[in-house]
Design a protein around this motif. Structure first.
Motif, short mmCIF file in Angstrom:
data_model
loop_
_atom_site.label_atom_id
_atom_site.label_comp_id
_atom_site.label_asym_id
_atom_site.label_seq_id
_atom_site.Cartn_x
_atom_site.Cartn_y
_atom_site.Cartn_z
N HIS A 288 0.80 -1.22 0.00
CA HIS A 288 0.00 0.00 0.00
C HIS A 288 0.84 1.28 0.00
O HIS A 288 0.43 2.27 -0.63
N THR A 289 1.95 1.27 0.71
CA THR A 289 2.80 2.45 0.76
C THR A 289 3.63 2.51 -0.50
O THR A 289 4.50 1.66 -0.73
N THR A 290 3.37 3.51 -1.32
CA THR A 290 4.03 3.58 -2.62
C THR A 290 5.51 3.93 -2.48
O THR A 290 5.96 4.41 -1.43
N ALA A 291 6.24 3.73 -3.54
CA ALA A 291 7.67 4.07 -3.55
C ALA A 291 7.85 5.56 -3.29
O ALA A 291 8.76 5.98 -2.58
N GLN A 292 6.96 6.37 -3.84
CA GLN A 292 7.05 7.81 -3.63
C GLN A 292 6.77 8.16 -2.18
O GLN A 292 7.43 9.01 -1.60
N ALA A 293 5.79 7.49 -1.59
CA ALA A 293 5.46 7.75 -0.19
C ALA A 293 6.63 7.39 0.72
O ALA A 293 6.90 8.09 1.70
N MET A 294 7.30 6.30 0.40
CA MET A 294 8.48 5.93 1.19
C MET A 294 9.52 7.03 1.13
O MET A 294 10.18 7.33 2.12
N ALA A 295 9.69 7.61 -0.05
CA ALA A 295 10.66 8.70 -0.21
C ALA A 295 10.28 9.91 0.64
O ALA A 295 11.15 10.71 1.00
N PHE A 296 9.00 10.05 0.97
CA PHE A 296 8.54 11.17 1.78
C PHE A 296 8.37 10.80 3.24
O PHE A 296 7.79 11.55 4.01
N GLY A 297 8.88 9.60 3.61
CA GLY A 297 8.94 9.27 5.03
C GLY A 297 7.88 8.35 5.56
O GLY A 297 7.86 8.08 6.77
N VAL A 298 6.99 7.86 4.71
CA VAL A 298 5.97 6.93 5.19
C VAL A 298 6.62 5.55 5.31
O VAL A 298 7.16 5.02 4.34
N PRO A 299 6.61 4.95 6.49
CA PRO A 299 7.30 3.67 6.67
C PRO A 299 6.53 2.52 6.04
O PRO A 299 5.31 2.45 6.11
N PRO A 300 7.25 1.59 5.42
CA PRO A 300 6.60 0.39 4.87
C PRO A 300 6.16 -0.56 5.98
O PRO A 300 6.46 -0.36 7.15
N ASP A 301 5.48 -1.63 5.56
CA ASP A 301 4.89 -2.54 6.54
C ASP A 301 5.82 -3.66 6.98
O ASP A 301 5.81 -4.06 8.13
N TYR A 302 6.59 -4.19 6.04
CA TYR A 302 7.39 -5.38 6.31
C TYR A 302 8.86 -5.06 6.12
O TYR A 302 9.25 -4.42 5.13
N TRP A 303 9.67 -5.57 7.05
CA TRP A 303 11.10 -5.24 7.06
C TRP A 303 11.95 -6.51 7.11
O TRP A 303 11.58 -7.50 7.76
N GLY A 304 13.09 -6.43 6.43
CA GLY A 304 14.06 -7.49 6.53
C GLY A 304 14.93 -7.31 7.77
O GLY A 304 14.82 -6.30 8.47
N GLN A 305 15.82 -8.27 8.00
CA GLN A 305 16.65 -8.22 9.20
C GLN A 305 17.87 -7.33 9.01
O GLN A 305 18.48 -6.91 9.99
#
Length: 126
Positions: free
Chosen positions: A101-118
């Motif tokens: 749901h969080t777009t690549a552009q949104a990530m660039a503006f600081g919206v954190p994604p949902d799933y993270w690697g280690q």
């Protein structure tokens, strides 16, 4: 839901290149936006770059623009971060993250994604 595993970090010299990978398990990864983030000791996490569903849409932090390239191979469920002309200040712990749901552009503006690697450590010696 996806699980992300980074690999490819290591110790390199300034000016060298390094490619880190983010392998995903789970369905429909090709419909996930993916970002790369890094955190150096004593510093806050910062956005490095992000990619949309295809290689046509990418965003980069100013500090890495022109040196780093993000790409993805949806057939392999893998996103890559190619890092060229590495600098000492690129030393950090690198993590990939994904979201449907969080777009690549949104990530660039600081919206954190949902799933993270280690994460994987990248160390650049000067």
């Amino acid at each position: 839901q996806v699980q992300l595993v980074e690999s490819g970090g290591g110790l390199v010299q300034a000016g060298d290149s390094l490619r880190v990978s983010c392998a995903a398990s789970g369905r429909s990864f090709n419909k996930y936006f993916v970002g790369w983030f890094r955190q150096a000791p004593g510093k806050e996490r910062e956005f490095v770059g992000s990619i949309g569903w295809s290689n046509a849409s990418t965003y980069y932090a100013d500090s890495v623009k022109g040196r780093f390239t993000i790409s993805r191979d949806n057939a392999k469920n893998t996103v890559y971060l190619q890092m060229n002309s590495l600098k000492y200040e690129d030393t950090a712990f690198y993590r990939c993250a994904a979201s449907p749901h969080t777009t690549a552009q949104a990530m660039a503006f600081g919206v954190p994604p949902d799933y993270w690697g280690q994460g994987t450590q990248v160390t650049v010696s000067s």
